[in-house]
Enzyme design. Structure first.
Site, PDB file in Angstrom:
ATOM      1  CB  CYS A  77      -0.889   0.006   1.232  1.00  0.00           C
ATOM      2  SG  CYS A  77      -1.772  -1.557   1.484  1.00  0.00           S
ATOM      3  CG  MET A  82       2.808   7.499   6.708  1.00  0.00           C
ATOM      4  SD  MET A  82       1.809   5.997   6.756  1.00  0.00           S
ATOM      5  CE  MET A  82       2.870   4.927   5.824  1.00  0.00           C
ATOM      6  CB  SER A 103       4.813  -3.302   2.682  1.00  0.00           C
ATOM      7  OG  SER A 103       5.555  -4.467   2.911  1.00  0.00           O
ATOM      8  CB  CYS A 104       1.161   0.547   4.777  1.00  0.00           C
ATOM      9  SG  CYS A 104       0.162   1.999   4.395  1.00  0.00           S
ATOM     10  CB  VAL A 105       5.846   2.860   2.154  1.00  0.00           C
ATOM     11  CG1 VAL A 105       6.525   1.630   2.732  1.00  0.00           C
ATOM     12  CG2 VAL A 105       5.493   2.631   0.692  1.00  0.00           C
TER      13      VAL A 105
END
Length: 125
Positions: A77, A82, A103-105
């Protein structure tokens, strides 16, 4: 042999790539952004609406090969901010109920200035 996947129920690729590739018992989707497949435009505003459109697009691609978010193994993602993490998670959790690896960045920018992009690896069995 890998098989290219296309459905008109999700946005056509905006570059030299496929919506998804099936290899063996797995489907690998390209990242989906909140393009309305009927118009080719970004119509959703805000992280919640954009995430809903992304999920609709992913569901369409997965359905084309007999898969679904419940069969997801891994997601990646991308968020442009953020600060949107909580609102994104609320929508994401409605679809990925089996809680795949993820994974979320945060990234500096996403295609067409959108707020979110998601890609999935899922089982087709």
């Amino acid at each position: 042999m890998p098989k290219k996947i296309f459905t008109d129920k999700a946005p056509a690729s905006i570059g030299p790539y496929s919506q998804a590739i099936v290899c063996g018992d797995l489907v690998f989707t390209s990242g989906q952004i909140p393009i309305n497949p009927a118009t080719g435009n970004i119509e959703a505003e805000g992280i919640t609406a954009q995430t809903e459109q992304v999920m609709a697009n992913l569901c369409a691609v997965l359905a084309e090969v007999g898969s679904s978010p419940e069969k997801a193994i891994k997601t990646t993602c991308f968020l442009s901010d953020m600060a949107d993490f909580g609102a994104f998670n609320e929508v994401y959790a409605k679809y990925f109920t089996e809680k795949p690896a993820r994974s979320c960045v945060a990234v500096k920018t996403l295609p067409r200035g959108v707020l979110v992009e998601v890609e999935v690896i899922a089982s087709i069995k």
